[in-house]
Structures are given as C-alpha cells and as structure tokens.
Design an enzyme around this catalytic site. Structure first.
Site: not given
Ligand code: ADP
Length: 303
Positions: A248-251
């Site tokens: 859910a980082a993307g969310d």
């Molecule tokens: P999704 O969950 O849709 O795959 P991402 O993994 O690309 O999305 O994460 C969305 C955003 O969250 C990234 O573009 C970045 O800015 C941030 N992010 C994700 N993972 C990390 C991490 N390990 N450290 C710092 N920022 C992160």
C-alpha cells in the site's frame, strides 16, 4: 475542496504463517487479523488521515463481512455515507497469507466492488465540488470509473487515475485522466517497457502525455518517483525511512498527492507529499492500517 475516492473496499482476512503452504498442504498459522482494505478504501484512509475532507464512494454486500467492514471503517476520518449496501452481492474479500519473510499470497474476491453501476456515478457527482480531487483505481468497473471521471471534469474537479492492478487501458482513459500514477509494472503494461531509472521513466511519461494525460507520475518504488507535465518535470528521490512492509505504499502516495492538489499546492510540492506519504506507509505493517497521519507527513517533509 476535498478528496472524493471512488473504488474498492474489501475485508482483508490476513493469516500469518511460517511459510506459504504448498498445494494440498495444511499448515498451522501463528495469527489472524481482519482489517478493511481495497485500493479505493486505502486511498481514502490516506487522504482522510492526511487532513483533507474525504468521501469514499463504493459498495459492500448485505452480509457479516459488510457489517464488520462498516464497524471498523467508522474509526477513520472518512465520510462513508456514500457506501451502498447491495443485497445481491457479497462484500469484497481479500484472503491473504503472509510468511515470515514478508512474502505474501493473495486471493481477491471482488464481489460488490465489480457490481458498481450508474448509482456510483450519481453519488460521485454529488460529492464533487469545483476544487475537489477525484481518485480512481482499477478494482471496480472501468466504464463506471470513466463515467465518474467525465462528471468530475464537468465539475472542474481534478481526476487522478491510478492504473492498478495493471491492465491495458482504452484511449478514453488517458484523455480523462489529469494525472496518471502507474508503478513500474503498471507502466510496463501501459507502454510496453519497464522503466528502471529516470531516463526510461521520462520516455514512458512522454508516451502517456502523447496519449492525453496532463501529468504522468511514474512511481519507481524504493528508487523514488519521476513526474512530467507539459510545463514541468522532475525527479523526487526516496525519503530515507526504515521500510519493513511496502504493501500500500502506492495507495499512500496517491492519498498524499490528492490532498496536496486539493489544497492547491503546486505540482512539484504535491509529488513530494505523495513520496513522503508512500515512504511512511512502508514503515508500518498492513494496508489501510499503515497510512500516515498529517503530523507524521509534516515531520518527514521538514527534515
Ligand atoms: P506501488 O505500491 O504502487 O507499487 P511504489 O512501491 O512505487 O508503489 O511506492 C510508491 C512511492 O512510495 C514511491 O514512488 C516512493 O516515493 C515511495 N516509496 C516506496 N517504497 C519506498 C521505500 N522503500 N523507501 C522510501 N520511499 C518509498
């Protein structure tokens, strides 16, 4: 002002297991939790916790899981009066196993999320005001989301389209999205190659702009995020955090981006808000439960 999210809401049934079971195998798990989820609802929780007046529009079934979801979501700063209870569908479910290496296996039963019809469009239209931001994803019927996007454009609202889970899109989707926010895998499905760095992200963004998107935002996970519009472009490196669970980082990213745009902040700042929210979400387990608060976001942005 404010954020409207049209999309999915699930009950996530999560089991913690030493390892994922092999076909035919029965395993003893260590624990079990039920948490509301679904990309749509996760993004609504992110926007609400980050301080925007937020409405979620979606659908659940008239069943035990639906009642459970409603009881749990009442604790979040999200207006849920736009959730319709559908007597003909079951509540969306995600049956999740997480092992000790944080590897997971997930089965989604879409249920009521895929039963969206014109009633969701009407409720979305009613929720929108001129400065609103509408957030859409791909866990509910695309034609309904696109009709809602048209309604948003008619009301001079901003449409953010998160093309997740990955699926090819019709031309209309690019024309209706002001902002599109694919991750690496979704970018590959849309443009035919996986961006591994800034240069390829810029190439992918160019293609999305040619197809009609105003602003392309290519999320590159732990590498950061690249964005491009007709007048601005840039790269936001990742915020340094102790990432333990990237679910859910993307969310969270979309929630942060939507709140900043709803507050009238410039694009470059809004992308930083998204990146900070995404980074913070990786520091906590779970999906909607991992969404950061406004205080946490402001503290990270101030570093
Ligand atoms: P999704 O969950 O849709 O795959 P991402 O993994 O690309 O999305 O994460 C969305 C955003 O969250 C990234 O573009 C970045 O800015 C941030 N992010 C994700 N993972 C990390 C991490 N390990 N450290 C710092 N920022 C992160």
């Amino acid at each position: 002002m404010g954020v409207v999210v049209l999309g999915s809401i699930n009950m996530d049934l999560t089991t913690y297991v030493p390892r994922l079971p092999a076909p035919g195998e029965t395993l003893f798990g260590s624990s079990f939790i039920t948490v509301p989820g679904g990309k749509g609802f996760n993004q609504a929780v992110a926007a609400g916790r980050l301080g925007a007046p937020t409405q979620f529009i979606g659908r659940i079934g008239d069943d035990t899981f639906g009642k459970g979801v409603l009881a749990l979501v009442a604790n979040e700063p999200v207006d849920i009066s736009g959730i319709l209870v559908d007597p003909d569908s079951g509540t969306g479910l995600a049956v999740i196993s997480v092992d000790e290496a944080a590897e997971n296996a997930i089965i989604v039963i879409s249920g009521a999320n895929m039963a969206h019809d014109g009633r969701e469009v009407t409720r979305t239209r009613q929720a929108l005001q001129p400065a609103s931001v509408l957030l859409l994803q791909m866990e509910s019927p695309l034609e309904i989301s696109l009709a809602a996007a048209k309604a948003a454009r008619d009301r001079s609202a901003t449409v953010i389209f998160d093309p997740a889970p990955a699926q090819a899109l019709p031309p209309e989707a690019y024309q209706l999205a002001h902002v599109m926010t694919p991750n690496e895998l979704e970018t590959e499905v849309l443009v035919g190659f996986r961006p591994t760095g800034q240069a390829e992200a810029a190439k992918a963004a160019e293609i999305l702009l040619e197809r009609g998107v105003d602003t392309a935002v290519i999320k590159l996970g732990a590498q950061g995020v690249y964005y491009q519009s007709s007048s601005d472009s840039g790269f936001v490196p990742p915020f340094r955090v102790n990432a333990i669970d990237t679910v859910a980082a993307g969310d969270a990213f979309n929630g942060g981006l939507a709140v900043a745009l709803a507050e009238g902040r410039p694009l470059a700042e809004a992308i930083r808000w998204g990146a900070a929210a995404g980074a913070l979400a990786t520091t906590k387990p779970g999906a909607s439960s991992a969404m950061p608060t406004r205080a946490e976001l402001e503290a990270l942005l101030a570093i």
